[in-house]
Write a protein that holds these residues in place. Structure first.
Motif, PDB file in Angstrom:
ATOM      1  N   ALA A  19      10.768   1.359 -16.412  1.00 38.39           N
ATOM      2  CA  ALA A  19      10.640   2.478 -15.481  1.00 38.39           C
ATOM      3  C   ALA A  19      11.287   3.731 -16.074  1.00 38.39           C
ATOM      4  O   ALA A  19      10.733   4.824 -15.976  1.00 38.39           O
ATOM      5  CB  ALA A  19      11.280   2.123 -14.132  1.00 38.39           C
ATOM      6  N   ALA A  20      12.448   3.570 -16.696  1.00 40.00           N
ATOM      7  CA  ALA A  20      13.126   4.713 -17.321  1.00 40.00           C
ATOM      8  C   ALA A  20      12.298   5.268 -18.478  1.00 40.00           C
ATOM      9  O   ALA A  20      12.183   6.487 -18.646  1.00 40.00           O
ATOM     10  CB  ALA A  20      14.512   4.300 -17.810  1.00 40.00           C
ATOM     11  N   THR A  21      11.682   4.391 -19.258  1.00 39.12           N
ATOM     12  CA  THR A  21      10.822   4.824 -20.358  1.00 39.12           C
ATOM     13  C   THR A  21       9.631   5.609 -19.833  1.00 39.12           C
ATOM     14  O   THR A  21       9.258   6.646 -20.393  1.00 39.12           O
ATOM     15  CB  THR A  21      10.340   3.607 -21.171  1.00 39.12           C
ATOM     16  OG1 THR A  21      11.486   2.923 -21.694  1.00 39.12           O
ATOM     17  CG2 THR A  21       9.436   4.020 -22.317  1.00 39.12           C
ATOM     18  N   TYR A  22       9.040   5.126 -18.755  1.00 44.33           N
ATOM     19  CA  TYR A  22       7.916   5.844 -18.140  1.00 44.33           C
ATOM     20  C   TYR A  22       8.348   7.254 -17.731  1.00 44.33           C
ATOM     21  O   TYR A  22       7.637   8.221 -17.966  1.00 44.33           O
ATOM     22  CB  TYR A  22       7.381   5.067 -16.935  1.00 44.33           C
ATOM     23  CG  TYR A  22       6.335   5.849 -16.178  1.00 44.33           C
ATOM     24  CD1 TYR A  22       5.014   5.845 -16.597  1.00 44.33           C
ATOM     25  CD2 TYR A  22       6.681   6.617 -15.073  1.00 44.33           C
ATOM     26  CE1 TYR A  22       4.056   6.596 -15.926  1.00 44.33           C
ATOM     27  CE2 TYR A  22       5.731   7.363 -14.397  1.00 44.33           C
ATOM     28  CZ  TYR A  22       4.419   7.350 -14.826  1.00 44.33           C
ATOM     29  OH  TYR A  22       3.486   8.091 -14.162  1.00 44.33           O
ATOM     30  N   LEU A  23       9.519   7.335 -17.085  1.00 48.03           N
ATOM     31  CA  LEU A  23      10.008   8.647 -16.646  1.00 48.03           C
ATOM     32  C   LEU A  23      10.237   9.580 -17.825  1.00 48.03           C
ATOM     33  O   LEU A  23       9.868  10.759 -17.777  1.00 48.03           O
ATOM     34  CB  LEU A  23      11.288   8.487 -15.824  1.00 48.03           C
ATOM     35  CG  LEU A  23      11.113   7.856 -14.444  1.00 48.03           C
ATOM     36  CD1 LEU A  23      12.466   7.510 -13.847  1.00 48.03           C
ATOM     37  CD2 LEU A  23      10.337   8.791 -13.528  1.00 48.03           C
ATOM     38  N   MET A  24      10.839   9.075 -18.890  1.00 49.53           N
ATOM     39  CA  MET A  24      11.094   9.908 -20.069  1.00 49.53           C
ATOM     40  C   MET A  24       9.788  10.374 -20.702  1.00 49.53           C
ATOM     41  O   MET A  24       9.657  11.537 -21.091  1.00 49.53           O
ATOM     42  CB  MET A  24      11.947   9.154 -21.089  1.00 49.53           C
ATOM     43  CG  MET A  24      13.391   9.011 -20.653  1.00 49.53           C
ATOM     44  SD  MET A  24      14.434   8.264 -21.913  1.00 49.53           S
ATOM     45  CE  MET A  24      14.035   6.542 -21.725  1.00 49.53           C
ATOM     46  N   SER A  33      16.529   8.045  -7.717  1.00 56.45           N
ATOM     47  CA  SER A  33      15.390   8.219  -6.810  1.00 56.45           C
ATOM     48  C   SER A  33      14.060   8.104  -7.556  1.00 56.45           C
ATOM     49  O   SER A  33      13.099   7.520  -7.036  1.00 56.45           O
ATOM     50  CB  SER A  33      15.481   9.556  -6.076  1.00 56.45           C
ATOM     51  OG  SER A  33      15.474  10.628  -6.995  1.00 56.45           O
ATOM     52  N   ASN A  34      14.010   8.602  -8.783  1.00 54.28           N
ATOM     53  CA  ASN A  34      12.783   8.489  -9.577  1.00 54.28           C
ATOM     54  C   ASN A  34      12.563   7.053 -10.045  1.00 54.28           C
ATOM     55  O   ASN A  34      11.425   6.577 -10.085  1.00 54.28           O
ATOM     56  CB  ASN A  34      12.807   9.442 -10.762  1.00 54.28           C
ATOM     57  CG  ASN A  34      12.620  10.880 -10.355  1.00 54.28           C
ATOM     58  OD1 ASN A  34      12.180  11.175  -9.248  1.00 54.28           O
ATOM     59  ND2 ASN A  34      12.968  11.793 -11.242  1.00 54.28           N
ATOM     60  N   LEU A  35      13.645   6.367 -10.407  1.00 48.91           N
ATOM     61  CA  LEU A  35      13.515   4.959 -10.787  1.00 48.91           C
ATOM     62  C   LEU A  35      12.965   4.138  -9.625  1.00 48.91           C
ATOM     63  O   LEU A  35      12.079   3.296  -9.804  1.00 48.91           O
ATOM     64  CB  LEU A  35      14.864   4.384 -11.230  1.00 48.91           C
ATOM     65  CG  LEU A  35      15.366   4.802 -12.601  1.00 48.91           C
ATOM     66  CD1 LEU A  35      16.798   4.318 -12.804  1.00 48.91           C
ATOM     67  CD2 LEU A  35      14.455   4.268 -13.694  1.00 48.91           C
TER      68      LEU A  35
END
Length: 70
Positions: A19-24, A33-35
């Motif tokens: 999920a963090a990779t997707y956001l980056m 909140s984004n995670l």
């Protein structure tokens, strides 16, 4: 692996990392909140019940960390 087995911490960490990779990659800030938003979406899009369970557990862990900081 059976669908009724408990979700392992490694699986939760991997889901949060994805999920963090997707956001980056989307140039969005990696914040709780984004995670939560991404983990919820991944759980909804997942067709496999085991994956849904992993994303839900990861989402709940992030939410718990927000409400009960160490």
């Amino acid at each position: 692996m059976n669908d009724d087995e408990q979700v392992q911490p490694e699986e939760i960490h991997e889901a949060i990392g994805l999920a963090a990779t997707y956001l980056m990659n989307s140039q969005m800030p990696v914040k709780a909140s984004n995670l939560i938003m991404v983990l919820r979406a991944q759980g909804i899009m997942s067709a496999h019940p085991r994956q849904k369970k992993i994303y839900e557990a990861a989402r709940l862990l992030v939410m718990d960390k927000i409400t009960h900081p160490a």
